[in-house]
Design an enzyme around this catalytic site. Structure first.
Site, PDB file in Angstrom:
ATOM      1  N   HIS A  88       0.855  -1.178   0.000  1.00 15.26           N
ATOM      2  CA  HIS A  88       0.000   0.000   0.000  1.00 15.26           C
ATOM      3  C   HIS A  88       0.895   1.233   0.000  1.00 15.26           C
ATOM      4  O   HIS A  88       2.045   1.196   0.454  1.00 15.26           O
ATOM      5  CB  HIS A  88      -0.906   0.017   1.232  1.00 15.26           C
ATOM      6  CG  HIS A  88      -2.003  -0.993   1.176  1.00 15.26           C
ATOM      7  ND1 HIS A  88      -3.081  -0.951   2.029  1.00 15.26           N
ATOM      8  CD2 HIS A  88      -2.199  -2.068   0.383  1.00 15.26           C
ATOM      9  CE1 HIS A  88      -3.900  -1.959   1.762  1.00 15.26           C
ATOM     10  NE2 HIS A  88      -3.376  -2.655   0.763  1.00 15.26           N
ATOM     11  N   GLU A  90       1.005   3.784   1.867  1.00 18.78           N
ATOM     12  CA  GLU A  90       1.508   4.173   3.193  1.00 18.78           C
ATOM     13  C   GLU A  90       2.698   3.321   3.610  1.00 18.78           C
ATOM     14  O   GLU A  90       3.676   3.829   4.164  1.00 18.78           O
ATOM     15  CB  GLU A  90       0.410   4.033   4.253  1.00 18.78           C
ATOM     16  CG  GLU A  90      -0.827   4.865   3.996  1.00 18.78           C
ATOM     17  CD  GLU A  90      -1.933   4.071   3.323  1.00 18.78           C
ATOM     18  OE1 GLU A  90      -1.685   3.466   2.259  1.00 18.78           O
ATOM     19  OE2 GLU A  90      -3.057   4.064   3.848  1.00 18.78           O
ATOM     20  N   CYS A 118      -6.120   1.745   6.007  1.00 19.63           N
ATOM     21  CA  CYS A 118      -6.700   0.477   6.466  1.00 19.63           C
ATOM     22  C   CYS A 118      -6.041   0.088   7.786  1.00 19.63           C
ATOM     23  O   CYS A 118      -5.109   0.746   8.262  1.00 19.63           O
ATOM     24  CB  CYS A 118      -6.481  -0.611   5.413  1.00 19.63           C
ATOM     25  SG  CYS A 118      -4.760  -1.129   5.242  1.00 19.63           S
ATOM     26  N   CYS A 121      -2.172  -0.563   7.556  1.00 16.07           N
ATOM     27  CA  CYS A 121      -1.370   0.653   7.436  1.00 16.07           C
ATOM     28  C   CYS A 121      -1.406   1.472   8.717  1.00 16.07           C
ATOM     29  O   CYS A 121      -0.376   1.995   9.162  1.00 16.07           O
ATOM     30  CB  CYS A 121      -1.852   1.474   6.249  1.00 16.07           C
ATOM     31  SG  CYS A 121      -1.541   0.654   4.669  1.00 16.07           S
TER      32      CYS A 121
END
Length: 197
Positions: A88, A90, A118, A121
């Site tokens: 992701h 992040e 999410c 993260c």
């Protein structure tokens, strides 16, 4: 109607309860002031999100900024390209920032991301000891800052991070909506082409 005591409620039926009086003042949500550079950094994260789109990924971008305003790390969504569910934006930005800082903790730093993080993260951000997390669009499907769950609100965690949501939310959200509109259009065109061929 008799003036005697009221009949007890039948089993399984609760009697009406008068609301309890509270002498405490009503709760007022805290006002979280934006940093003067929050919008500028979010726009940089949006450019990274566009890079993810161009690579065929869901357009999410993230930027880690140190307390001195320097960019420590950045990331664009890449789980498809990297065949990695942890890729992701992040996580990529955190890895980059931690490498830059030569430390797995980033005290004083702020992570900007175009979409509400999410749980994976947000957990990584808490472990990194970030001072702030600033996100753009809310995510009602997987968001962990109030969208589905509110991980930063768990007071028993050993680190707390200030979370600010909704910075350039409309623009960040429109980027995602436009991406999915394009995907749906491409899918329809492919079905039509397959049916006619």
């Amino acid at each position: 109607m008799p003036d005697g005591p009221a009949a007890a409620p039948a089993l399984g039926v609760s009697a009406p309860v008068a609301p309890a009086l509270s002498l405490a003042p009503p709760l007022v949500p805290p006002v979280i002031l934006l940093h003067p550079d929050d919008e500028r950094h979010m726009r940089q994260a949006m450019l990274l999100a566009r890079q993810a789109w161009d690579a065929g990924e869901v357009p999410v971008g993230a930027l880690v900024v140190g307390a001195d305003g320097s960019v420590l790390g950045q990331g664009a969504n890449a789980p498809i390209g990297r065949s990695d569910p942890t890729a992701h934006a992040e996580i990529i930005a955190l890895r980059s920032a931690c490498g830059h800082a030569a430390n797995y903790r980033l005290p004083g730093a702020t992570l900007y991301v175009t979409l509400e993080p999410c749980a994976m993260c947000m957990g990584a951000m808490l472990h990194a000891r970030l001072a702030r997390v600033v996100y753009g669009a809310p995510d009602p499907k997987t968001g962990a800052c109030g969208g589905v769950i509110d991980l930063p609100a768990v007071g028993t965690l050993n680190h707390q991070t200030t979370v600010v949501g909704g910075v350039l939310a409309d623009e960040c959200g429109e980027l995602l909506r436009a991406f999915f509109r394009e995907r749906r259009q491409q899918s329809r065109e492919a079905r039509v082409q397959a049916a006619s061929g």
